[in-house]
Design a protein around this motif. Structure first.
Motif, PDB file in Angstrom:
ATOM      1  N   GLU A   7      -8.388  10.868   7.014  1.00 10.24           N
ATOM      2  CA  GLU A   7      -7.484  10.773   8.152  1.00 10.24           C
ATOM      3  C   GLU A   7      -6.391   9.740   7.879  1.00 10.24           C
ATOM      4  O   GLU A   7      -6.592   8.786   7.126  1.00 10.24           O
ATOM      5  CB  GLU A   7      -8.259  10.389   9.417  1.00 10.24           C
ATOM      6  N   ASP A   8      -5.250   9.925   8.534  1.00 10.95           N
ATOM      7  CA  ASP A   8      -4.157   8.967   8.437  1.00 10.95           C
ATOM      8  C   ASP A   8      -4.465   7.821   9.396  1.00 10.95           C
ATOM      9  O   ASP A   8      -4.562   8.024  10.605  1.00 10.95           O
ATOM     10  CB  ASP A   8      -2.835   9.647   8.808  1.00 10.95           C
TER      11      ASP A   8
ATOM     12  N   ARG B 217      -0.634   4.035  -1.417  1.00 10.90           N
ATOM     13  CA  ARG B 217       0.702   3.447  -1.478  1.00 10.90           C
ATOM     14  C   ARG B 217       0.534   1.944  -1.337  1.00 10.90           C
ATOM     15  O   ARG B 217      -0.255   1.492  -0.518  1.00 10.90           O
ATOM     16  CB  ARG B 217       1.579   3.976  -0.356  1.00 10.90           C
TER      17      ARG B 217
ATOM     18  N   GLN C 168      -2.148   0.980   1.420  1.00 11.55           N
ATOM     19  CA  GLN C 168      -2.521   1.973   2.427  1.00 11.55           C
ATOM     20  C   GLN C 168      -3.174   3.148   1.720  1.00 11.55           C
ATOM     21  O   GLN C 168      -2.632   3.677   0.746  1.00 11.55           O
ATOM     22  CB  GLN C 168      -1.279   2.460   3.170  1.00 11.55           C
ATOM     23  N   ARG C 169      -4.339   3.568   2.229  1.00  9.25           N
ATOM     24  CA  ARG C 169      -5.027   4.746   1.693  1.00  9.25           C
ATOM     25  C   ARG C 169      -4.635   5.944   2.530  1.00  9.25           C
ATOM     26  O   ARG C 169      -4.686   5.904   3.761  1.00  9.25           O
ATOM     27  CB  ARG C 169      -6.545   4.533   1.739  1.00  9.25           C
ATOM     28  N   GLN C 170      -4.202   6.999   1.870  1.00 11.76           N
ATOM     29  CA  GLN C 170      -3.920   8.266   2.531  1.00 11.76           C
ATOM     30  C   GLN C 170      -4.887   9.307   1.983  1.00 11.76           C
ATOM     31  O   GLN C 170      -5.656   9.017   1.077  1.00 11.76           O
ATOM     32  CB  GLN C 170      -2.462   8.654   2.304  1.00 11.76           C
TER      33      GLN C 170
END
Length: 157
Positions: free
Chosen positions: A108-109, A150, A143-145
């Protein structure tokens, strides 16, 4: 005890942004060092003080602690437009409350401010014009996507 004066306070200066494309997670289960996972690196891009393409073939060799905290150990190569090669080594932690970690695990974002994802980054290269990168440490906020990571890296001064 001898004192050597006041130690300097480190500063942070923006250095580069990284976007890493990830392959499917490989869960190796509990090994002799803990719960091991490997996340293949398929490619990506570095922009800023470095402009380079991330090459396929790297990976993040993770250990998942009992509390859900993930020890990050990513190693990957990149190539500049001039053909210079870089080896990047990102080492750090990703952690948060169980609900947020579960959401990240499902792809999930999730707002990066709702969890802790920090790494140090060291760079190795044979390129004379980029050798200054080997004489600095970089600290990143990540940030994990679902299929990417990123991060923004800052040079520690």
């Amino acid at each position: 005890m001898t004192t050597h004066g006041t130690l300097p306070t480190p500063s942070l200066e923006f250095a580069f942004d990284v976007a890493v494309d990830l392959g499917p997670l490989e869960d190796h289960g509990v090994t002799s060092v803990g719960h091991r996972r490997v996340v293949p690196i398929l490619g990506g891009r570095i922009t800023g003080a470095i402009d380079a393409e991330i090459l396929p073939g790297g990976a993040d060799w993770q250990i998942v602690r009992p509390d859900g905290t993930i020890e990050i150990d990513g190693r990957y190569s990149a190539r500049t437009a001039d053909g210079d090669l870089l080896l990047l080594h990102a080492k750090g932690l990703r952690t948060g409350v169980p609900e947020v970690l579960e959401r990240l695990g499902r792809g999930e974002d999730v707002d990066p401010a709702s969890y802790y994802f920090r790494t140090t980054v060291q760079i190795e290269t044979a390129a004379p014009t980029l050798s200054h990168l080997q004489r600095a440490l970089f600290l990143s906020v990540a940030q994990r996507q679902a299929d990417a990571v990123r991060y923004r890296a800052y040079r520690v001064g």
